[in-house]
Each structure stands twice: as structure tokens, then as C-alpha cells.
Design a protein around this motif. Structure first.
Motif, PDB file in Angstrom:
ATOM      1  N   LEU A  11      17.811  -2.090 -21.919  1.00 37.16           N
ATOM      2  CA  LEU A  11      18.497  -3.377 -21.844  1.00 37.16           C
ATOM      3  C   LEU A  11      18.349  -4.011 -20.468  1.00 37.16           C
ATOM      4  O   LEU A  11      18.171  -5.220 -20.341  1.00 37.16           O
ATOM      5  CB  LEU A  11      19.982  -3.194 -22.183  1.00 37.16           C
ATOM      6  CG  LEU A  11      20.295  -2.652 -23.587  1.00 37.16           C
ATOM      7  CD1 LEU A  11      21.793  -2.400 -23.727  1.00 37.16           C
ATOM      8  CD2 LEU A  11      19.813  -3.613 -24.658  1.00 37.16           C
ATOM      9  N   THR A  22      21.131  -1.716 -30.721  1.00 36.11           N
ATOM     10  CA  THR A  22      19.765  -2.051 -30.319  1.00 36.11           C
ATOM     11  C   THR A  22      18.749  -1.560 -31.332  1.00 36.11           C
ATOM     12  O   THR A  22      17.815  -2.286 -31.702  1.00 36.11           O
ATOM     13  CB  THR A  22      19.459  -1.458 -28.928  1.00 36.11           C
ATOM     14  OG1 THR A  22      20.388  -1.990 -27.973  1.00 36.11           O
ATOM     15  CG2 THR A  22      18.039  -1.793 -28.495  1.00 36.11           C
ATOM     16  N   SER A  82      19.639  -4.947 -10.901  1.00 28.77           N
ATOM     17  CA  SER A  82      18.887  -4.023 -11.761  1.00 28.77           C
ATOM     18  C   SER A  82      17.730  -3.336 -11.046  1.00 28.77           C
ATOM     19  O   SER A  82      17.300  -2.251 -11.464  1.00 28.77           O
ATOM     20  CB  SER A  82      18.347  -4.769 -12.988  1.00 28.77           C
ATOM     21  OG  SER A  82      19.388  -5.338 -13.743  1.00 28.77           O
ATOM     22  N   GLN A 103      12.072  -8.672 -16.257  1.00 27.75           N
ATOM     23  CA  GLN A 103      11.134  -9.568 -16.934  1.00 27.75           C
ATOM     24  C   GLN A 103      11.469 -11.036 -16.691  1.00 27.75           C
ATOM     25  O   GLN A 103      10.565 -11.864 -16.528  1.00 27.75           O
ATOM     26  CB  GLN A 103      11.121  -9.256 -18.431  1.00 27.75           C
ATOM     27  CG  GLN A 103      10.537  -7.890 -18.749  1.00 27.75           C
ATOM     28  CD  GLN A 103      10.676  -7.516 -20.206  1.00 27.75           C
ATOM     29  OE1 GLN A 103      11.723  -7.732 -20.820  1.00 27.75           O
ATOM     30  NE2 GLN A 103       9.629  -6.949 -20.791  1.00 27.75           N
ATOM     31  N   ARG A 104      12.743 -11.367 -16.641  1.00 23.75           N
ATOM     32  CA  ARG A 104      13.131 -12.761 -16.370  1.00 23.75           C
ATOM     33  C   ARG A 104      12.723 -13.165 -14.955  1.00 23.75           C
ATOM     34  O   ARG A 104      12.236 -14.274 -14.728  1.00 23.75           O
ATOM     35  CB  ARG A 104      14.640 -12.932 -16.547  1.00 23.75           C
ATOM     36  CG  ARG A 104      15.129 -12.771 -17.972  1.00 23.75           C
ATOM     37  CD  ARG A 104      16.637 -12.970 -18.046  1.00 23.75           C
ATOM     38  NE  ARG A 104      17.002 -14.376 -17.998  1.00 23.75           N
ATOM     39  CZ  ARG A 104      18.220 -14.807 -17.706  1.00 23.75           C
ATOM     40  NH1 ARG A 104      19.180 -13.943 -17.384  1.00 23.75           N
ATOM     41  NH2 ARG A 104      18.485 -16.101 -17.699  1.00 23.75           N
ATOM     42  N   TRP A 154       9.895  -0.569 -19.186  1.00 27.88           N
ATOM     43  CA  TRP A 154      11.309  -0.194 -19.136  1.00 27.88           C
ATOM     44  C   TRP A 154      11.523   1.307 -19.037  1.00 27.88           C
ATOM     45  O   TRP A 154      12.464   1.771 -18.372  1.00 27.88           O
ATOM     46  CB  TRP A 154      12.051  -0.738 -20.363  1.00 27.88           C
ATOM     47  CG  TRP A 154      11.725  -0.020 -21.645  1.00 27.88           C
ATOM     48  CD1 TRP A 154      10.751  -0.335 -22.544  1.00 27.88           C
ATOM     49  CD2 TRP A 154      12.390   1.136 -22.166  1.00 27.88           C
ATOM     50  NE1 TRP A 154      10.765   0.551 -23.593  1.00 27.88           N
ATOM     51  CE2 TRP A 154      11.758   1.466 -23.385  1.00 27.88           C
ATOM     52  CE3 TRP A 154      13.455   1.928 -21.729  1.00 27.88           C
ATOM     53  CZ2 TRP A 154      12.151   2.543 -24.176  1.00 27.88           C
ATOM     54  CZ3 TRP A 154      13.849   3.017 -22.508  1.00 27.88           C
ATOM     55  CH2 TRP A 154      13.204   3.312 -23.720  1.00 27.88           C
ATOM     56  N   ASP A 196      20.900 -10.922 -11.235  1.00 31.32           N
ATOM     57  CA  ASP A 196      20.675  -9.824 -12.187  1.00 31.32           C
ATOM     58  C   ASP A 196      19.530  -8.940 -11.728  1.00 31.32           C
ATOM     59  O   ASP A 196      19.576  -7.706 -11.868  1.00 31.32           O
ATOM     60  CB  ASP A 196      20.372 -10.390 -13.579  1.00 31.32           C
ATOM     61  CG  ASP A 196      21.595 -10.982 -14.241  1.00 31.32           C
ATOM     62  OD1 ASP A 196      22.711 -10.734 -13.758  1.00 31.32           O
ATOM     63  OD2 ASP A 196      21.423 -11.700 -15.254  1.00 31.32           O
ATOM     64  N   TYR A 197      18.494  -9.563 -11.182  1.00 25.39           N
ATOM     65  CA  TYR A 197      17.342  -8.815 -10.693  1.00 25.39           C
ATOM     66  C   TYR A 197      17.746  -7.892  -9.541  1.00 25.39           C
ATOM     67  O   TYR A 197      17.386  -6.709  -9.526  1.00 25.39           O
ATOM     68  CB  TYR A 197      16.259  -9.783 -10.243  1.00 25.39           C
ATOM     69  CG  TYR A 197      15.025  -9.120  -9.677  1.00 25.39           C
ATOM     70  CD1 TYR A 197      14.057  -8.572 -10.513  1.00 25.39           C
ATOM     71  CD2 TYR A 197      14.826  -9.043  -8.298  1.00 25.39           C
ATOM     72  CE1 TYR A 197      12.917  -7.966  -9.991  1.00 25.39           C
ATOM     73  CE2 TYR A 197      13.691  -8.442  -7.768  1.00 25.39           C
ATOM     74  CZ  TYR A 197      12.740  -7.907  -8.623  1.00 25.39           C
ATOM     75  OH  TYR A 197      11.620  -7.302  -8.101  1.00 25.39           O
ATOM     76  N   TYR A 206      15.980  -3.838 -18.324  1.00 24.78           N
ATOM     77  CA  TYR A 206      14.648  -4.306 -17.918  1.00 24.78           C
ATOM     78  C   TYR A 206      14.463  -5.797 -18.189  1.00 24.78           C
ATOM     79  O   TYR A 206      13.558  -6.417 -17.639  1.00 24.78           O
ATOM     80  CB  TYR A 206      13.562  -3.497 -18.628  1.00 24.78           C
ATOM     81  CG  TYR A 206      12.229  -3.554 -17.908  1.00 24.78           C
ATOM     82  CD1 TYR A 206      12.045  -2.877 -16.715  1.00 24.78           C
ATOM     83  CD2 TYR A 206      11.173  -4.299 -18.415  1.00 24.78           C
ATOM     84  CE1 TYR A 206      10.840  -2.928 -16.035  1.00 24.78           C
ATOM     85  CE2 TYR A 206       9.965  -4.368 -17.742  1.00 24.78           C
ATOM     86  CZ  TYR A 206       9.803  -3.677 -16.554  1.00 24.78           C
ATOM     87  OH  TYR A 206       8.615  -3.746 -15.875  1.00 24.78           O
ATOM     88  N   ARG A 207      15.340  -6.370 -18.991  1.00 16.98           N
ATOM     89  CA  ARG A 207      15.264  -7.815 -19.230  1.00 16.98           C
ATOM     90  C   ARG A 207      15.425  -8.578 -17.921  1.00 16.98           C
ATOM     91  O   ARG A 207      14.791  -9.629 -17.723  1.00 16.98           O
ATOM     92  CB  ARG A 207      16.337  -8.240 -20.232  1.00 16.98           C
ATOM     93  CG  ARG A 207      16.333  -9.741 -20.545  1.00 16.98           C
ATOM     94  CD  ARG A 207      17.277 -10.061 -21.688  1.00 16.98           C
ATOM     95  NE  ARG A 207      17.251 -11.487 -22.011  1.00 16.98           N
ATOM     96  CZ  ARG A 207      18.112 -12.384 -21.543  1.00 16.98           C
ATOM     97  NH1 ARG A 207      19.087 -11.998 -20.725  1.00 16.98           N
ATOM     98  NH2 ARG A 207      18.023 -13.659 -21.888  1.00 16.98           N
TER      99      ARG A 207
END
Length: 300
Positions: A138, A83, A175, A144-145, A191, A171-172, A140-141
Motif C-alpha cells: 500500500l 486488498t 514512506s 509512484q505518485r 513494492w 507522503d513520499y 509504495y503508492r
């Protein structure tokens, strides 16, 4: 695998090859190239050294399908090393664009890019000291999506394939617990569990930048009254490009952050460039002091 050299890093040889007559139809201010490069020559020379070291570092790294970082110390399929490598490459591109803006007399816009490199530096510093937080960076994507999906109106949302929408929601849900504070139901705004200001506080030099440089460039970036005022000349008129205003601040701040990002990556991946990077950083400090003296002598 050898990386592609970023042509945006400007050195003496590149500037000598420029032909202003041939560039007459390009957007830019060719009349600024020579004066700017001459005034800030030590800084541009150090930038070229930074590029050379960056290319050598990346030359020691290989990428397998873009998802594995291969170094002499191992192969990394995830984690801080991969990263941060990507962050450094992004910072390299941004710093190249910053130099183009500086050479053409677009100081405020160059400052906006220097802010991006500085924020990347804060992220890298935090992950270097707290590698366990890479999962937050990673993960937090997924947040955001989902936020992007929520912002879509009904018509736009119909364009998203059902499989993709289902993946985003899954995924949300997976996470979300990581980013929800006790007693809350919505995820935190960024994040990291620590604010940018508190991340900067861990280093005296970064904290000084965060309390002085960062508020000014953030105002310019967001276009508030403080940022707008910073772009006025002595007569209260907008200081239009080409201009010398803010050029040295943008170049100094962007170059410093970029070199430090390289140094952090070298430490994280144990690539063996410590001595050369410390030398470049020492030359950078001397060049900044020399620029300050020259500016005082010019009465600016």
C-alpha cells in the motif's frame, strides 16, 4: 450487497445466444467462436464454474463506500483481506477479457493478459504468506505518485494543485525510509523486498511457470526479438489473427492463475469455499492433461 456478474465469462448458453449476422459490424472474428469454444470446451466450462464460485464469494462480501470489506468473519477496513479481494476482482475482469481474445483468435494478446493475472497471483501468494508486507504494498503508492510528479515538465506540473503536490511530497517523505536500501538514497524499483522470481521460488509449480512460461510471455509483452519471433508462422510471416497460435497456452495459464487467486482469497478471508475450489482445480488439471493429449493427437 450482490456483485454484478461479469458478462465476459463465456459459457455454453452465452455462445448459443450469439448471432454472427448481427455481429457482422463488430470488431472480432465470429467464425472462430464455435470452433474455439468446441475445442476448449472443458476449459471454458471450468471457467464458468470459476465465475459462479467467484460470484458466490463476492455475494458473501459487502462493501461500505468501497473502503470496507464485510464478510461473515468480520469487517476489514484495510489489510490483506481487502486488498486481495480487490486483486481478485481485477483478475476476474482481466480473465474475462482474455476469454474474449481467445474466442476471436488473438493468442499473443491473450497471453499478455494471462501474464497480468499470473503477476497478481504472485502478489497474492506473497501477501498470504507475509501479511506484514501489506504496508509495503500500500505504501509504495506514495513512491509512484512522487515519481510521476518528477516526470512532469514545468508546464504540466503547474496544473497540479499546490495542496495535492504538497500531499504527494509529504507522503513520499514519510514512506521513503521503508523502501530505501542501506547505503542508498533512492527507493527500490518495486513494492516488494523480494523479486518476482524469488516470490515464485517459494512454490514449485509457480517456479516452473516462472522459468518457462513467464519469460516467453514477457518477451511478447515487451516486443523484443524473442517475442516477435514467437508470433511468426512456419513460413516466417507474421501470424495474423484469427489464428490458433497460443490460444490454449493463454487460456490454460490465465484460468489456472485465476482459480488459484480465488482459492488464496478464500483461505485468507476464511469464506468456506475450499472444497468447491479444490474440485474446480482438480477438474482444471484433468482438462489441461486432456488438452495436451488432444494437441499431441493433432500433431501440434
Amino acid at each position: 450487497m450482490q456483485p454484478r456478474v461479469n458478462p465476459a465469462f463465456v459459457g455454453s448458453a452465452t455462445i448459443k445466444r450469439m448471432n454472427c449476422k448481427e455481429a457482422s459490424e463488430l470488431i472480432g472474428c465470429p467464425e472462430m467462436w464455435r470452433p474455439v469454444s468446441d475445442r476448449y470446451r472443458p476449459l471454458f466450462d471450468i471457467a464458468v464454474k470459476g465465475l459462479s464460485i467467484c460470484n458466490e464469494i463476492m455475494g458473501q462480501c459487502g462493501f461500505t463506500a468501497g473502503i470496507e470489506l464485510v464478510t461473515g468473519n468480520g469487517t476489514f477496513t484495510s489489510g490483506v483481506e481487502l486488498t486481495v479481494c480487490r486483486m481478485v476482482l481485477a483478475a476476474s475482469n482481466t480473465f474475462g477479457a482474455l476469454q474474449i481474445l481467445v474466442l476471436n483468435g488473438y493468442g499473443p494478446d491473450a497471453l499478455r493478459l494471462s501474464r497480468s493475472i499470473y503477476e497478481a497471483e504472485l502478489n497474492i501468494v506473497w501477501l498470504k504468506e507475509h501479511p506484514e508486507d501489506i504496508e509495503d504494498f500500500l505504501g509504495y503508492r506514495a513512491i509512484q505518485r512522487k515519481q510521476l510528479l518528477d516526470q512532469m515538465d514545468e508546464e504540466r506540473r503547474k496544473l497540479v494543485p499546490e495542496a495535492v503536490s504538497a500531499e504527494i511530497l509529504a507522503d513520499y517523505a514519510c514512506s521513503l525510509p521503508r523502501f530505501v536500501k542501506p547505503g542508498k538514497t533512492k527507493p527500490r524499483a518495486e513494492w516488494c523486498r523480494v523479486t518476482l522470481r524469488n516470490r515464485a521460488a517459494a512454490d514449485e509449480g509457480l517456479l516452473r511457470l516462472h522459468l518457462t512460461y513467464y519469460p516467453q510471455v514477457s518477451s511478447i509483452h515487451h516486443g523484443d526479438i524473442k517475442g516477435l519471433t514467437a508470433q511468426l508462422d512456419s513460413e516466417g510471416k507474421m501470424d495474423m489473427a484469427p489464428s490458433w497460435s497460443h490460444l490454449d497456452t493463454a487460456l490454460i495459464s490465465g484460468l489456472g492463475s485465476f482459480l488459484r487467486c480465488l482459492n488464496y482469497f478464500d483461505e485468507i478471508a476464511r469464506l468456506g469455499f475450499r472444497d468447491r475450489l479444490e474440485t474446480a482445480l482438480g477438474e482444471y488439471v484433468d482438462a489441461v492433461k486432456a488438452n495436451r493429449s488432444s494437441r499431441q493427437a493433432r500433431g501440434r
